[in-house]
Design an enzyme around this catalytic site. Structure first.
Site, mmCIF file in Angstrom:
data_model
loop_
_atom_site.group_PDB
_atom_site.id
_atom_site.type_symbol
_atom_site.label_atom_id
_atom_site.label_comp_id
_atom_site.label_asym_id
_atom_site.label_seq_id
_atom_site.Cartn_x
_atom_site.Cartn_y
_atom_site.Cartn_z
ATOM 1 N N LYS A 110 39.294 44.085 49.464
ATOM 2 C CA LYS A 110 37.929 43.997 49.017
ATOM 3 C C LYS A 110 37.361 42.724 49.634
ATOM 4 O O LYS A 110 37.973 41.891 49.993
ATOM 5 C CB LYS A 110 37.846 43.886 47.517
ATOM 6 C CG LYS A 110 38.463 42.587 46.762
ATOM 7 C CD LYS A 110 38.558 42.582 45.169
ATOM 8 C CE LYS A 110 38.924 41.439 44.623
ATOM 9 N NZ LYS A 110 38.984 41.502 43.266
ATOM 10 N N ASP A 151 42.501 43.769 39.376
ATOM 11 C CA ASP A 151 41.882 44.980 40.541
ATOM 12 C C ASP A 151 41.721 46.339 39.757
ATOM 13 O O ASP A 151 41.013 47.111 40.253
ATOM 14 C CB ASP A 151 42.544 44.987 41.815
ATOM 15 C CG ASP A 151 41.845 44.116 42.872
ATOM 16 O OD1 ASP A 151 42.528 43.875 43.893
ATOM 17 O OD2 ASP A 151 40.975 43.257 42.379
#
Ligand SMILES: Nc1ncnc2c1ncn2[C@@H]1O[C@H](COP(=O)(O)OP(=O)(O)OC[C@H]2O[C@H](OP(=O)(O)O)[C@H](O)[C@@H]2O)[C@@H](O)[C@H]1O
Length: 178
Positions: A110, A151
């Site tokens: 990310k 996450d």
């Protein structure tokens, strides 16, 4: 002198038995067979119980903040943040350090610490992790339950993604859990 004159073929005399069959090709010893990809789960502390010769991998954001979770432990244990930043890796890529003859992979899933990885980016970065393992000849890779904590990815999705990304490779992946 032509080849024929130098090495005249010797006709076999009539009625002699056929020459003995060549010895059977020895079976390929199993050790010579290419290793097959496996993914096994093992209860234990990644930093204590993983084989010291295994490469390690975990997920990070592109900004390499590694402010929480297992990433923070990696940062404190292996440092190298500036070395990692100098590699200028982006989402879907993998930065790495070498420590004590092992590779430490930082899988960038990310862009920002406050983001959550998309499934697509997660899958893409695992394919890149496999490529890096093959590039560096890594056969043993130990990981935590990547992506399943901060996450927020499901364990089933993560395991399925690992199986898809590493299928056909010779990497033995061990996923440790506490
Ligand atoms: N010693 C140990 N041995 C074995 N397993 C251990 C362990 N220590 C913890 N675990 C478990 O390993 C799983 C994943 O642990 P995490 O939740 O940290 O990682 P994740 O992959 O979900 O998320 C990464 C993002 O979070 C971070 O912080 P940021 O928010 O971005 O700053 C990064 O930067 C990334 O971007 C959880 O089950 C933990 O219990």
């Amino acid at each position: 002198m032509s080849n024929q004159e130098a090495y005249p073929s010797t006709p076999s005399p009539q009625g002699t038995p056929d020459p003995p069959a060549p010895p059977p090709t020895p079976a390929t010893p199993s050790s010579a067979l290419p290793e097959k990809f496996t993914l096994i789960e093992r209860k234990g502390d990644l930093f204590v119980d993983a084989p010291s010769t295994d490469a390690l991998a975990h997920c990070v954001s592109q900004d390499l903040r590694m402010g929480k979770g297992i990433a923070d432990i990696f940062k404190k244990k292996f440092n190298g943040v500036e070395e990692l930043k100098a590699q200028k890796r982006v989402v879907g890529q993998v930065a790495y350090l070498q420590r004590d003859d092992r590779y430490i992979f930082y899988v960038i899933t990310k862009s920002d610490v406050y983001d959550k990885p998309t499934q697509k980016d997660f899958e893409t970065s695992l394919i890149e992790l496999r490529r890096m393992c093959e590039k560096f000849g890594v056969n043993g890779l130990s990981i935590p339950r990547i992506g399943t904590g901060l996450d927020g990815l499901s364990l089933d999705f993560v395991k399925d993604s690992i199986n898809k990304a590493f299928e056909g490779s010779s990497v033995k992946v061990t996923m440790f859990y506490l």
